[in-house]
Motif scaffolding. Structure first.
Motif, mmCIF file in Angstrom:
data_model
loop_
_atom_site.group_PDB
_atom_site.id
_atom_site.type_symbol
_atom_site.label_atom_id
_atom_site.label_comp_id
_atom_site.label_asym_id
_atom_site.label_seq_id
_atom_site.Cartn_x
_atom_site.Cartn_y
_atom_site.Cartn_z
ATOM 1 N N PRO A 18 0.799 -1.227 0.000
ATOM 2 C CA PRO A 18 0.000 0.000 0.000
ATOM 3 C C PRO A 18 0.833 1.278 0.000
ATOM 4 C CG PRO A 18 -0.210 -1.159 2.100
ATOM 5 C CD PRO A 18 0.573 -2.041 1.186
ATOM 6 N N THR A 19 2.013 1.247 0.586
ATOM 7 C CA THR A 19 2.881 2.428 0.597
ATOM 8 C C THR A 19 3.295 2.792 -0.825
ATOM 9 O OG1 THR A 19 3.706 1.774 2.766
ATOM 10 C CG2 THR A 19 5.004 3.408 1.566
ATOM 11 N N GLU A 31 0.283 4.368 -2.604
ATOM 12 C CA GLU A 31 0.013 5.717 -2.097
ATOM 13 C C GLU A 31 0.956 6.760 -2.702
ATOM 14 O OE1 GLU A 31 0.380 5.340 2.135
ATOM 15 O OE2 GLU A 31 -1.404 4.075 2.286
ATOM 16 N N ASN A 32 2.143 6.343 -3.100
ATOM 17 C CA ASN A 32 3.136 7.279 -3.622
ATOM 18 C C ASN A 32 3.130 7.410 -5.135
ATOM 19 O OD1 ASN A 32 4.314 8.195 -1.150
ATOM 20 N ND2 ASN A 32 5.204 6.162 -0.922
#
Length: 122
Positions: free
Chosen positions: A11-12, A15-16
């Protein structure tokens, strides 16, 4: 032979991504589905909800317990899959390389042969 191409999501990483990168991923999946449908290799695909919406059923002291989320130590989670019917493993790998997630550092695709299936039809 049938292969499951599993999409592992961090997910990181998602998100970026920029809006353009997110659009490119969506467009890439649309193109991949169209191409594998046309070639006759596409069986199905499913995208899964965020792990925070999941429930886990397990045995605890002889009783069945239901808890929220998997709460795995790893940050990556199963985001979805493609089920394809191809000639061999080499073709499954070739197809997986066409999925846009394969080109994004931090995301991964796992290719596994299907060894048993029941489609629920007579």
């Amino acid at each position: 032979m049938k292969y499951l191409i599993v999409m592992h999501i961090d997910p990181t990483v998602l998100e970026n991504l920029t809006e353009e990168q997110q659009q490119a991923i969506g467009d890439g999946h649309t193109a991949f589905m169209a191409a594998t449908k046309e070639s006759g290799e596409f069986i199905s695909t499913q995208a899964l909800g965020d792990p925070s919406t999941s429930k886990v059923v397990r045995s605890r002291g002889g009783d069945l317990e239901v808890t929220d989320g998997p709460f795995a130590e790893a940050k990556e989670f199963l985001g979805g899959f493609y089920l394809v019917d191809v000639e061999d493993e080499a073709r499954a790998i070739e197809l997986a390389k066409q999925i846009p997630d394969a080109r994004i550092p931090g995301l991964a695709l796992e290719i596994r042969p299907v060894v048993f299936a029941d489609l629920g039809t007579d």
